[in-house]
Design a protein around this motif. Structure first.
Motif, PDB file in Angstrom:
ATOM      1  N   PRO A 165       0.813  -1.220   0.000  1.00 20.74           N
ATOM      2  CA  PRO A 165       0.000   0.000   0.000  1.00 20.74           C
ATOM      3  C   PRO A 165       0.847   1.271   0.000  1.00 20.74           C
ATOM      4  O   PRO A 165       2.053   1.241   0.274  1.00 20.74           O
ATOM      5  CB  PRO A 165      -0.770  -0.116   1.317  1.00 20.74           C
ATOM      6  CG  PRO A 165       0.155  -0.883   2.215  1.00 20.74           C
ATOM      7  CD  PRO A 165       0.895  -1.854   1.317  1.00 20.74           C
ATOM      8  N   TRP A 166       0.190   2.386  -0.301  1.00 23.27           N
ATOM      9  CA  TRP A 166       0.786   3.716  -0.170  1.00 23.27           C
ATOM     10  C   TRP A 166       1.304   3.884   1.253  1.00 23.27           C
ATOM     11  O   TRP A 166       0.723   3.395   2.205  1.00 23.27           O
ATOM     12  CB  TRP A 166      -0.271   4.766  -0.513  1.00 23.27           C
ATOM     13  CG  TRP A 166       0.042   6.196  -0.202  1.00 23.27           C
ATOM     14  CD1 TRP A 166      -0.748   7.049   0.509  1.00 23.27           C
ATOM     15  CD2 TRP A 166       1.185   6.979  -0.623  1.00 23.27           C
ATOM     16  NE1 TRP A 166      -0.162   8.298   0.574  1.00 23.27           N
ATOM     17  CE2 TRP A 166       1.027   8.282  -0.112  1.00 23.27           C
ATOM     18  CE3 TRP A 166       2.328   6.683  -1.365  1.00 23.27           C
ATOM     19  CZ2 TRP A 166       1.959   9.293  -0.319  1.00 23.27           C
ATOM     20  CZ3 TRP A 166       3.260   7.694  -1.578  1.00 23.27           C
ATOM     21  CH2 TRP A 166       3.062   8.979  -1.061  1.00 23.27           C
ATOM     22  N   HIS A 171      -3.702   4.092   4.841  1.00 24.75           N
ATOM     23  CA  HIS A 171      -3.745   3.048   3.809  1.00 24.75           C
ATOM     24  C   HIS A 171      -3.208   1.727   4.369  1.00 24.75           C
ATOM     25  O   HIS A 171      -3.798   0.670   4.156  1.00 24.75           O
ATOM     26  CB  HIS A 171      -2.917   3.474   2.586  1.00 24.75           C
ATOM     27  CG  HIS A 171      -3.543   4.610   1.831  1.00 24.75           C
ATOM     28  ND1 HIS A 171      -3.913   4.513   0.516  1.00 24.75           N
ATOM     29  CD2 HIS A 171      -3.887   5.873   2.219  1.00 24.75           C
ATOM     30  CE1 HIS A 171      -4.445   5.666   0.118  1.00 24.75           C
ATOM     31  NE2 HIS A 171      -4.425   6.501   1.144  1.00 24.75           N
ATOM     32  N   TYR A 194      -5.107  -2.167   4.944  1.00 25.61           N
ATOM     33  CA  TYR A 194      -4.474  -3.314   4.277  1.00 25.61           C
ATOM     34  C   TYR A 194      -4.159  -4.409   5.293  1.00 25.61           C
ATOM     35  O   TYR A 194      -4.347  -5.598   5.030  1.00 25.61           O
ATOM     36  CB  TYR A 194      -3.183  -2.871   3.576  1.00 25.61           C
ATOM     37  CG  TYR A 194      -3.352  -2.522   2.115  1.00 25.61           C
ATOM     38  CD1 TYR A 194      -2.827  -3.341   1.121  1.00 25.61           C
ATOM     39  CD2 TYR A 194      -4.024  -1.378   1.716  1.00 25.61           C
ATOM     40  CE1 TYR A 194      -2.961  -3.032  -0.228  1.00 25.61           C
ATOM     41  CE2 TYR A 194      -4.176  -1.048   0.376  1.00 25.61           C
ATOM     42  CZ  TYR A 194      -3.642  -1.881  -0.591  1.00 25.61           C
ATOM     43  OH  TYR A 194      -3.796  -1.572  -1.926  1.00 25.61           O
ATOM     44  N   ASP A 197      -2.111   0.037  -4.334  1.00 27.45           N
ATOM     45  CA  ASP A 197      -3.010   1.137  -4.689  1.00 27.45           C
ATOM     46  C   ASP A 197      -2.332   2.197  -5.560  1.00 27.45           C
ATOM     47  O   ASP A 197      -2.700   2.402  -6.701  1.00 27.45           O
ATOM     48  CB  ASP A 197      -3.710   1.739  -3.467  1.00 27.45           C
ATOM     49  CG  ASP A 197      -2.785   2.076  -2.313  1.00 27.45           C
ATOM     50  OD1 ASP A 197      -1.544   1.984  -2.462  1.00 27.45           O
ATOM     51  OD2 ASP A 197      -3.288   2.447  -1.232  1.00 27.45           O
ATOM     52  N   ASN A 221      -8.361  -0.424  -3.353  1.00 26.20           N
ATOM     53  CA  ASN A 221      -8.532   0.985  -3.025  1.00 26.20           C
ATOM     54  C   ASN A 221      -9.177   1.149  -1.659  1.00 26.20           C
ATOM     55  O   ASN A 221     -10.240   0.563  -1.406  1.00 26.20           O
ATOM     56  CB  ASN A 221      -9.405   1.677  -4.085  1.00 26.20           C
ATOM     57  CG  ASN A 221      -8.565   2.285  -5.189  1.00 26.20           C
ATOM     58  OD1 ASN A 221      -7.662   3.065  -4.935  1.00 26.20           O
ATOM     59  ND2 ASN A 221      -8.859   1.913  -6.419  1.00 26.20           N
ATOM     60  N   VAL A 222      -8.544   1.953  -0.803  1.00 28.30           N
ATOM     61  CA  VAL A 222      -9.091   2.184   0.535  1.00 28.30           C
ATOM     62  C   VAL A 222      -9.731   3.567   0.641  1.00 28.30           C
ATOM     63  O   VAL A 222     -10.158   3.970   1.716  1.00 28.30           O
ATOM     64  CB  VAL A 222      -8.017   1.979   1.631  1.00 28.30           C
ATOM     65  CG1 VAL A 222      -7.481   0.559   1.591  1.00 28.30           C
ATOM     66  CG2 VAL A 222      -6.874   2.977   1.508  1.00 28.30           C
ATOM     67  N   VAL A 223      -9.783   4.306  -0.497  1.00 28.80           N
ATOM     68  CA  VAL A 223     -10.565   5.546  -0.536  1.00 28.80           C
ATOM     69  C   VAL A 223     -11.954   5.192  -1.065  1.00 28.80           C
ATOM     70  O   VAL A 223     -12.174   4.088  -1.553  1.00 28.80           O
ATOM     71  CB  VAL A 223      -9.902   6.620  -1.436  1.00 28.80           C
ATOM     72  CG1 VAL A 223      -8.547   7.010  -0.898  1.00 28.80           C
ATOM     73  CG2 VAL A 223      -9.784   6.138  -2.884  1.00 28.80           C
ATOM     74  N   ARG A 274     -12.608  -0.971  -0.637  1.00 29.91           N
ATOM     75  CA  ARG A 274     -13.011  -1.115   0.771  1.00 29.91           C
ATOM     76  C   ARG A 274     -14.355  -0.415   0.985  1.00 29.91           C
ATOM     77  O   ARG A 274     -14.421   0.692   1.534  1.00 29.91           O
ATOM     78  CB  ARG A 274     -11.941  -0.503   1.680  1.00 29.91           C
ATOM     79  CG  ARG A 274     -12.320  -0.554   3.162  1.00 29.91           C
ATOM     80  CD  ARG A 274     -11.281   0.022   4.077  1.00 29.91           C
ATOM     81  NE  ARG A 274     -10.917   1.389   3.866  1.00 29.91           N
ATOM     82  CZ  ARG A 274     -10.698   2.281   4.834  1.00 29.91           C
ATOM     83  NH1 ARG A 274     -10.846   1.942   6.096  1.00 29.91           N
ATOM     84  NH2 ARG A 274     -10.311   3.497   4.547  1.00 29.91           N
TER      85      ARG A 274
END
Length: 448
Positions: free
Chosen positions: A11-12, A17, A21, A114, A134-136, A201
């Motif tokens: 992840p970023w 983020h 994850y 991501d 994607n977690v946004v 997410r």
């Protein structure tokens, strides 16, 4: 018998983020799959305690190369101001050789990522499947990060006339935000275009039509994991200091305000925030970072403020146990920036929701909750982005007043939506289905 797979996670380099994850890594590990988590060296110590399955989750630290403009020792977004994010992007890209060598050595079955847009190309070379995770919010991706989208303008076919930017959002669409959105746009669209699978997410009940739109734009199936909220840690109750302070007040009477770790206010807006909450006449607890130019919260408070709110108001400049504060019976209102994690925490709480977004994605999350789902109110702003203490106070009062029409409307809608989201098996069902889908996709690929 299900074949167990080995997943890489990359992840970023921001805790907002990496932590989701890791929650997903726990779900994979719980099902017996192995995870290798790639992250900056210093971040490992802060993340290790989130790992519930140390036998199945291996942390693989990366050395962050020096980059002109990136302060020495900076490894995550928490170490820098938001305006230096492009230097951290450059550092992440320079870890490509380390990531490639690790993939070559450990031969995973898939890699979740991501912002590292080059992962699909590298993965294909090693016959590894790539999954964008994607977690946004799906809303943000659908509006800002589909092919041909322009910042601030809904793309063709976008599924909502309500979840959009407006004239007074210029503060969130400033030249800095535009620069980042272009960077994000390139990274995210390249990753989504080239990856094997897309996952987000979120859940159908909140963002279904936005997920469907993304799937159509990229002509790929979109897999949903649910919000990936951690299980409450029963071994760590709310600190006595805060539990005792909050317990002095009537149930549902305290306003809790937090704007996330990324937001550092200008001193005048910080003072306006404090004065706006004082103006409500309600007990309040503010947890924000000290404003720009101040080392401590105390030195930046308005003159005479502490004396004026003594006994009913606290302004705190350090980390707090936010989910436990929101769950405290005395807390009845959450004033938030509507980052995606806080958005989910607000929906899962019983608090009234008041939103004060700062960044481009937070604005869209706010419109989703306020205008599409009608579970919150937004603090009005002027075109400059300024909010006044009067507007903040009025927004809070509008949801906390028992006779308020808007307050009762958002309370009813929030209660109904929460009932759906917390219904037995819904969220665990998302993660279970996600894991099974991955297992099946990898099985089909191996048979092909």
């Amino acid at each position: 018998m299900v074949e167990k797979f080995h997943a890489f996670m990359f992840p970023w380099f921001a805790f907002g983020h990496m932590i989701p994850y890791l929650h997903l890594a726990n779900k994979l590990a719980e099902k017996g799959h192995r995870v290798t988590f790639l992250l900056p060296k210093k971040a490992q110590k802060q993340l290790e305690y989130h790992s519930l399955f140390p036998d199945n989750i291996l942390f693989h630290p990366l050395t962050i190369p020096p980059v002109d403009g990136l302060p020495a020792g900076a490894e995550t977004a928490s170490d820098i101001s938001i305006s230096w994010g492009n230097f951290l992007f450059a550092a992440m890209d320079l870890t490509r050789d380390q990531v490639t060598a690790t993939v070559h050595a450990l031969r995973p079955d898939l890699i979740l990522f991501d912002f590292a847009y080059w992962v699909p190309e590298m993965a294909k070379e090693h016959r590894v499947k790539s999954v964008v995770y994607n977690v946004v919010s799906a809303t943000t991706i659908a509006h800002n990060q589909v092919p041909g989208s322009e910042l601030g303008v809904p793309p063709p076919g976008y599924p909502s006339a309500k979840v959009v930017y407006r004239a007074h959002d210029a503060h969130a669409l400033s030249s800095l935000s535009i620069y980042y959105e272009r960077l994000f746009y390139y990274r995210v669209t390249t990753g989504l275009t080239n990856c094997d699978f897309i996952s987000i997410r979120t859940c159908e009940e909140i963002e279904g039509k936005f997920c469907d739109y993304i799937g159509r734009q990229y002509q790929k199936k979109v897999l949903l994991t649910g919000p990936m909220l951690p299980e409450p840690d029963k071994s760590k109750p709310l600190e006595d200091k805060w539990n005792n302070w909050l317990s002095r007040f009537e149930p549902g009477s305290v306003v809790y305000c937090a704007l996330g770790s990324q937001i550092t206010l200008e001193k005048d807006q910080f003072q306006e925030l404090c004065l706006g909450l004082e103006l409500t006449g309600l007990p309040f607890f503010v947890a924000v970072t000290p404003p720009k130019g101040a080392k401590t919260i105390q030195e930046a408070l308005p003159e005479g403020f502490e004396e004026g709110v003594k006994g009913r108001g606290v302004v705190w400049g350090e980390w707090v146990q936010q989910p436990l504060i929101l769950a405290h019976p005395s807390v009845g209102c959450f004033v938030s920036h509507c980052g995606f994690g806080s958005m989910w925490e607000s929906l899962m709480s019983d608090c009234q929701i008041v939103l004060l977004p700062y960044l481009a994605d937070q604005v869209l999350n706010t419109r989703l909750l306020t205008d599409e789902l009608e579970v919150s109110v937004e603090v009005p702003r002027e075109k400059t982005g300024w909010f006044s203490k009067e507007n903040l106070s009025a927004a809070v009062t509008s949801v906390m007043d028992k006779d308020s029409e808007i307050g009762n409307l958002v309370r009813r809608n929030h209660s109904k939506l929460k009932e759906v989201v917390v219904s037995p098996g819904l969220l665990t069902g998302y993660t279970d289905n996600f894991v099974v889908t991955l297992e099946n996709l990898l099985k089909e690929t191996n048979l092909a």
